[in-house]
Design a protein around this motif. Sequence first.
Motif, short mmCIF file in Angstrom:
data_model
loop_
_atom_site.label_atom_id
_atom_site.label_comp_id
_atom_site.label_asym_id
_atom_site.label_seq_id
_atom_site.Cartn_x
_atom_site.Cartn_y
_atom_site.Cartn_z
N UNK A 16 1.28 -0.96 0.26
CA UNK A 16 0.03 -0.51 0.13
C UNK A 16 1.02 1.21 -0.05
N UNK A 17 0.84 1.74 -1.15
CA UNK A 17 1.70 2.43 -1.60
C UNK A 17 3.25 2.35 -1.00
N UNK A 18 3.84 3.17 0.33
CA UNK A 18 5.71 3.11 0.07
C UNK A 18 5.60 2.03 0.94
N UNK A 19 4.75 1.60 2.01
CA UNK A 19 4.10 0.22 3.01
C UNK A 19 4.15 -1.01 2.61
N UNK A 20 4.78 -2.31 2.68
CA UNK A 20 4.46 -3.32 2.22
C UNK A 20 4.19 -4.08 3.32
N UNK A 21 3.67 -5.75 3.71
CA UNK A 21 3.71 -6.82 4.60
C UNK A 21 3.89 -7.99 4.00
N UNK A 32 0.85 -0.85 9.69
CA UNK A 32 1.06 -0.75 11.16
C UNK A 32 1.12 1.00 10.75
N UNK A 33 0.62 1.62 11.06
CA UNK A 33 0.85 3.53 10.97
C UNK A 33 0.81 3.77 9.55
N UNK A 34 -0.29 3.00 9.04
CA UNK A 34 -0.95 3.14 7.82
C UNK A 34 -1.84 4.46 8.14
N UNK A 37 -6.47 7.44 4.78
CA UNK A 37 -7.00 8.05 2.94
C UNK A 37 -6.69 6.44 2.37
N UNK A 38 -6.63 7.09 1.10
CA UNK A 38 -7.27 5.96 -0.20
C UNK A 38 -5.43 5.47 -0.72
N UNK A 39 -5.88 4.29 -0.22
CA UNK A 39 -4.47 3.46 -1.14
C UNK A 39 -4.88 2.38 -1.88
N UNK A 40 -3.88 2.08 -3.38
CA UNK A 40 -4.31 0.71 -4.10
C UNK A 40 -3.23 -0.30 -3.26
#
Length: 84
Positions: A16-21, A32-34, A37-40
């Motif tokens: 999601x954006x710059x974060x991944x899991x 966490x800490x996302x 907002x709107x994400x793809x």
Amino acid sequence: MTDGAGRGVAGATVQAGAQSAATDAEGFYTMTDLPAGVYTLTVSAPGCTIAPVQRTVTVPPDGINHDFNAICLTERVVLPLIVR
């Protein structure tokens, strides 16, 4: 993330954006800490076809769950080569 039999798919990457899991052994993932907002969300897993491969989601301030399904290659069949 689950497969067609409802089993968790481990080792898939959800971004999601710059974060991944990565998904755990039961197919769960946590970001966490996302910020709200709107994400793809985009998902990939070796040996799997993901449906849907991505989706646009709105994350409210209190968080939300989004699930994916996977069809994974779990067995490999080797056929003998017969030359006549």
